[in-house]
Design a protein around this motif. Structure first.
Motif, PDB file in Angstrom:
ATOM      1  N   SER A   1       0.907  -1.276   0.165  1.00 29.40           N
ATOM      2  CA  SER A   1       0.015  -0.212  -0.073  1.00 29.40           C
ATOM      3  C   SER A   1       0.736   1.224   0.065  1.00 29.40           C
ATOM      4  O   SER A   1       1.923   1.131   0.406  1.00 29.40           O
ATOM      5  CB  SER A   1      -0.999  -0.112   1.296  1.00 29.40           C
ATOM      6  OG  SER A   1      -0.164   0.048   2.291  1.00 29.40           O
ATOM      7  N   ASN A   2       0.321   2.407  -0.664  1.00 25.43           N
ATOM      8  CA  ASN A   2       1.044   3.509  -0.620  1.00 25.43           C
ATOM      9  C   ASN A   2       1.433   4.148   0.588  1.00 25.43           C
ATOM     10  O   ASN A   2       0.651   4.449   1.621  1.00 25.43           O
ATOM     11  CB  ASN A   2       0.362   4.590  -1.247  1.00 25.43           C
ATOM     12  CG  ASN A   2       0.890   5.853  -1.336  1.00 25.43           C
ATOM     13  OD1 ASN A   2       0.426   6.891  -0.806  1.00 25.43           O
ATOM     14  ND2 ASN A   2       2.106   5.892  -2.018  1.00 25.43           N
ATOM     15  N   LYS A   3       2.697   4.336   0.963  1.00 26.84           N
ATOM     16  CA  LYS A   3       3.377   4.954   1.992  1.00 26.84           C
ATOM     17  C   LYS A   3       3.883   6.222   2.007  1.00 26.84           C
ATOM     18  O   LYS A   3       4.813   6.462   2.620  1.00 26.84           O
ATOM     19  CB  LYS A   3       4.387   3.842   2.522  1.00 26.84           C
ATOM     20  CG  LYS A   3       3.937   2.387   3.005  1.00 26.84           C
ATOM     21  CD  LYS A   3       3.110   2.430   4.184  1.00 26.84           C
ATOM     22  CE  LYS A   3       2.774   0.802   4.380  1.00 26.84           C
ATOM     23  NZ  LYS A   3       1.505   0.805   5.320  1.00 26.84           N
ATOM     24  N   SER A   4       3.375   7.169   1.114  1.00 26.89           N
ATOM     25  CA  SER A   4       3.969   8.278   0.850  1.00 26.89           C
ATOM     26  C   SER A   4       3.500   9.255   1.996  1.00 26.89           C
ATOM     27  O   SER A   4       2.723   8.877   2.747  1.00 26.89           O
ATOM     28  CB  SER A   4       3.302   9.088  -0.360  1.00 26.89           C
ATOM     29  OG  SER A   4       1.781   9.080  -0.439  1.00 26.89           O
ATOM     30  N   PRO A   5       4.478  10.233   2.366  1.00 19.90           N
ATOM     31  CA  PRO A   5       4.223  11.040   3.644  1.00 19.90           C
ATOM     32  C   PRO A   5       2.793  11.591   3.561  1.00 19.90           C
ATOM     33  O   PRO A   5       2.440  11.968   2.470  1.00 19.90           O
ATOM     34  CB  PRO A   5       5.306  12.122   3.482  1.00 19.90           C
ATOM     35  CG  PRO A   5       5.734  12.033   2.043  1.00 19.90           C
ATOM     36  CD  PRO A   5       5.603  10.733   1.497  1.00 19.90           C
ATOM     37  N   ARG A   6       2.162  11.811   4.643  1.00 14.26           N
ATOM     38  CA  ARG A   6       0.979  12.318   4.962  1.00 14.26           C
ATOM     39  C   ARG A   6       1.279  14.013   5.126  1.00 14.26           C
ATOM     40  O   ARG A   6       1.884  14.154   6.035  1.00 14.26           O
ATOM     41  CB  ARG A   6       0.277  11.764   6.177  1.00 14.26           C
ATOM     42  CG  ARG A   6      -0.170  10.319   6.077  1.00 14.26           C
ATOM     43  CD  ARG A   6      -0.956  10.381   4.508  1.00 14.26           C
ATOM     44  NE  ARG A   6      -1.795   8.833   4.709  1.00 14.26           N
ATOM     45  CZ  ARG A   6      -1.985   8.587   3.506  1.00 14.26           C
ATOM     46  NH1 ARG A   6      -1.809   8.962   2.279  1.00 14.26           N
ATOM     47  NH2 ARG A   6      -2.510   7.254   3.222  1.00 14.26           N
ATOM     48  N   PHE A   7       0.822  14.815   4.436  1.00 17.53           N
ATOM     49  CA  PHE A   7       0.857  16.245   4.623  1.00 17.53           C
ATOM     50  C   PHE A   7      -0.174  16.772   5.812  1.00 17.53           C
ATOM     51  O   PHE A   7      -1.264  16.134   5.621  1.00 17.53           O
ATOM     52  CB  PHE A   7       0.759  17.017   3.328  1.00 17.53           C
ATOM     53  CG  PHE A   7       2.073  16.636   2.594  1.00 17.53           C
ATOM     54  CD1 PHE A   7       2.862  17.657   2.081  1.00 17.53           C
ATOM     55  CD2 PHE A   7       2.123  15.455   1.631  1.00 17.53           C
ATOM     56  CE1 PHE A   7       4.076  17.232   1.632  1.00 17.53           C
ATOM     57  CE2 PHE A   7       3.060  15.353   0.579  1.00 17.53           C
ATOM     58  CZ  PHE A   7       4.111  16.076   0.715  1.00 17.53           C
ATOM     59  N   PRO A   8       0.047  17.743   6.269  1.00 14.30           N
ATOM     60  CA  PRO A   8       1.214  18.644   6.109  1.00 14.30           C
ATOM     61  C   PRO A   8       2.587  18.194   6.875  1.00 14.30           C
ATOM     62  O   PRO A   8       2.537  17.465   7.667  1.00 14.30           O
ATOM     63  CB  PRO A   8       0.903  20.006   6.745  1.00 14.30           C
ATOM     64  CG  PRO A   8      -0.448  19.382   7.759  1.00 14.30           C
ATOM     65  CD  PRO A   8      -0.917  18.355   7.435  1.00 14.30           C
ATOM     66  N   LEU A   9       3.656  18.760   6.599  1.00 15.03           N
ATOM     67  CA  LEU A   9       5.078  18.140   6.999  1.00 15.03           C
ATOM     68  C   LEU A   9       5.683  19.717   8.000  1.00 15.03           C
ATOM     69  O   LEU A   9       5.667  20.597   7.425  1.00 15.03           O
ATOM     70  CB  LEU A   9       5.986  17.614   5.910  1.00 15.03           C
ATOM     71  CG  LEU A   9       5.405  16.384   5.075  1.00 15.03           C
ATOM     72  CD1 LEU A   9       6.447  16.126   3.961  1.00 15.03           C
ATOM     73  CD2 LEU A   9       5.399  15.109   6.212  1.00 15.03           C
ATOM     74  N   LYS A  10       6.348  19.281   8.749  1.00 11.53           N
ATOM     75  CA  LYS A  10       6.957  20.442   9.561  1.00 11.53           C
ATOM     76  C   LYS A  10       8.006  21.021   8.609  1.00 11.53           C
ATOM     77  O   LYS A  10       8.861  20.081   8.026  1.00 11.53           O
ATOM     78  CB  LYS A  10       7.528  19.924  10.815  1.00 11.53           C
ATOM     79  CG  LYS A  10       7.851  21.025  11.856  1.00 11.53           C
ATOM     80  CD  LYS A  10       8.144  20.548  13.226  1.00 11.53           C
ATOM     81  CE  LYS A  10       8.549  21.832  14.130  1.00 11.53           C
ATOM     82  NZ  LYS A  10       8.879  21.248  15.387  1.00 11.53           N
ATOM     83  N   PHE A  11       8.188  22.183   8.585  1.00 14.04           N
ATOM     84  CA  PHE A  11       9.172  22.767   7.748  1.00 14.04           C
ATOM     85  C   PHE A  11       9.874  23.784   8.412  1.00 14.04           C
ATOM     86  O   PHE A  11       9.258  24.763   9.096  1.00 14.04           O
ATOM     87  CB  PHE A  11       8.568  23.223   6.500  1.00 14.04           C
ATOM     88  CG  PHE A  11       9.143  23.392   5.213  1.00 14.04           C
ATOM     89  CD1 PHE A  11       9.745  22.462   4.353  1.00 14.04           C
ATOM     90  CD2 PHE A  11       9.839  24.805   4.978  1.00 14.04           C
ATOM     91  CE1 PHE A  11      10.595  22.701   3.405  1.00 14.04           C
ATOM     92  CE2 PHE A  11      10.463  25.095   3.895  1.00 14.04           C
ATOM     93  CZ  PHE A  11      10.936  24.094   3.177  1.00 14.04           C
ATOM     94  N   PRO A  12      11.064  24.182   8.187  1.00 15.03           N
ATOM     95  CA  PRO A  12      11.731  25.199   8.538  1.00 15.03           C
ATOM     96  C   PRO A  12      11.102  26.629   8.187  1.00 15.03           C
ATOM     97  O   PRO A  12      11.093  26.623   6.774  1.00 15.03           O
ATOM     98  CB  PRO A  12      13.000  25.204   8.188  1.00 15.03           C
ATOM     99  CG  PRO A  12      13.139  24.264   7.086  1.00 15.03           C
ATOM    100  CD  PRO A  12      12.031  23.259   7.212  1.00 15.03           C
ATOM    101  N   ASN A  13      10.701  27.562   8.937  1.00 15.33           N
ATOM    102  CA  ASN A  13      10.123  28.773   8.396  1.00 15.33           C
ATOM    103  C   ASN A  13      11.239  29.496   7.892  1.00 15.33           C
ATOM    104  O   ASN A  13      12.430  29.783   8.371  1.00 15.33           O
ATOM    105  CB  ASN A  13       9.569  29.672   9.663  1.00 15.33           C
ATOM    106  CG  ASN A  13       8.514  30.702   9.306  1.00 15.33           C
ATOM    107  OD1 ASN A  13       8.985  31.408   8.531  1.00 15.33           O
ATOM    108  ND2 ASN A  13       7.576  30.713   9.956  1.00 15.33           N
ATOM    109  N   PRO A  14      10.920  30.243   6.637  1.00 15.09           N
ATOM    110  CA  PRO A  14      11.898  30.966   5.830  1.00 15.09           C
ATOM    111  C   PRO A  14      12.340  32.092   6.661  1.00 15.09           C
ATOM    112  O   PRO A  14      13.227  32.827   6.129  1.00 15.09           O
ATOM    113  CB  PRO A  14      11.377  31.225   4.400  1.00 15.09           C
ATOM    114  CG  PRO A  14       9.726  31.130   4.757  1.00 15.09           C
ATOM    115  CD  PRO A  14       9.832  29.965   5.833  1.00 15.09           C
TER     116      PRO A  14
END
Length: 409
Positions: A56-69
């Motif tokens: 089964s598809n194991k792609s990441p579930r969004f939203p993903l934590k990301f560094p604020n620009p």
């Protein structure tokens, strides 16, 4: 992917073969070549042997934590990390239309945390959330094709104080807010089979600054700090390409983060440039304004576009790979270019409701317009095609986000 039997002509000595009778050693190869989640779901739903042939598809579930620009300017912002959000643009078409027209719709779908994790429908040009009644739709009545993905950076802010211990009320008191002055986010690879840790993300923010980050990074890395203003970035043939305000196009070496000039500068004098892939070719759409476009660094206040520059013209250039040059295009043929706030794409105008050939659809001053490349005329969507908005809203009233969640996830 059909579940039916493949048909053969017995008079020609051919046999009738079940899909499930295909050699099992071929199934993993076929399955792993699928690069959209909806195609994987269809493949695994054919039969038990097909389902067990690939995971089964194991792609990441969004939203993903990301560094604020942006650097935090207050303790409140420091506690509100950025999140990378993914949306998908689909081609939606009825299999058995009730009218003579069987054109498709262009819809944008995202798993929106404000709706409790349900998938919501957005306008692909303005990126505004569309609200439909709580009704359902039978996906078996439609042909759904994934066209492309788009990405945005958001952070969570509390819409108001609440003392309730009810989990639902606590969730509703928090809303998503787009991070201001982030003009483009691209992620690659974005295949369902790709581990998120192997993907690269580039961001254009502030006064045209180009940044880079990978999953788990603590901060954003500035790619080119030479006071160059970048307008757009695209993944073309598996490679990142970026264009600046002067028309210089470069490809990015992912390992060294070096920008390599791609071709001689584009001789476009417009104020904003967009990169678009159409039918396997690379295009630059140069947008002209009535006055200089002013970029503003990040602040905490919202911006009003009423006094901003207005679009007065477009020029389109196509890459001639054989001669290594940009050529001015007078016509897009049957294609229509859609310049969304977070994604640019090309579609066949004949296939979609409300879109006309040789036109550019765009957003300016919070309004959606269309530019006809043939006669250089502008118009609102209602003026060009009065039934466009009404027909889509009327027909899509039967759609509830749950139909996509139940069938695509």
């Amino acid at each position: 992917m059909s579940r039916s039997k493949s048909t053969k002509n017995k008079d020609m000595g051919e046999e009738r073969v079940e899909w499930s009778d295909l050699p099992k050693e071929l199934l993993p190869t076929i399955g792993k070549s699928l690069d959209t989640r909806i195609d994987i779901v269809r493949f695994r739903s054919v039969c038990n042997s097909w389902r067990s042939s690939i995971p089964s598809n194991k792609s990441p579930r969004f939203p993903l934590k990301f560094p604020n620009p942006y650097s935090p300017t207050s303790s409140t912002q420091a506690q509100a990390p950025a999140y990378l959000c993914e949306s998908t643009i689909y081609r939606l078409q009825r299999l058995n239309p009730s009218t003579s027209s069987n054109k498709a719709w262009l819809v944008k779908v995202e798993q929106y945390s404000n709706s409790g994790g349900k998938l919501c429908v957005f306008d692909p040009i303005s990126n505004r959330l569309s609200r439909y009644p709580n009704k359902t739709l039978n996906l078996l009545d439609f042909r759904v094709i994934e066209l492309t993905k788009a990405y945005m950076l958001r952070y969570k802010v509390r819409a108001g104080s609440t003392t309730s211990t009810n989990e639902i009320e606590q969730v509703l008191s928090v809303r998503d807010s787009s991070i201001l002055r982030v003009t483009k986010v691209v992620m690659f690879p974005n295949s369902p089979w790709t581990n998120v840790n192997d993907s690269a993300v580039f961001v254009i923010f502030g006064a045209g600054t180009l940044g880079f980050a990978k999953s788990g990074a603590k901060s954003l890395t500035v790619v080119d700090d030479n006071n160059v203003e970048y307008d757009d970035i695209i993944v073309y043939k598996g490679q990142f390409y970026v264009i600046d305000t002067l028309g210089n196009v470069s490809w990015i070496d992912n390992s060294s983060l070096k920008l390599v000039p791609f071709l001689p500068p584009l001789c476009g004098l417009g104020g904003q440039k967009h990169l678009v892939e159409s039918c396997g070719a690379l295009y630059v759409v140069d947008r002209y304004f009535n006055k200089k476009r002013r970029r503003v660094e990040h602040t905490n206040r919202h911006f009003r576009d009423s006094d901003g520059p207005k679009v007065v013209d477009f020029k389109v250039y196509k890459l001639n790979e054989e001669w290594g040059r940009w050529e001015l295009e007078k016509s897009l043929g049957d294609r229509a270019f859609v310049l969304g706030n977070d994604c640019c794409l090309s579609i066949s105008a004949e296939e979609f409701t409300g879109y006309k050939r040789n036109c550019i659809y765009f957003n300016n001053q919070n309004e959606t317009h269309v530019f006809n490349l043939e006669d250089s005329s502008f118009g609102d969507l209602q003026d060009i095609h009065p039934s466009w908005l009404c027909s889509n809203l009327r027909d899509l009233q039967d759609i509830h986000p749950s139909w996509l969640r139940s069938n695509l996830l």
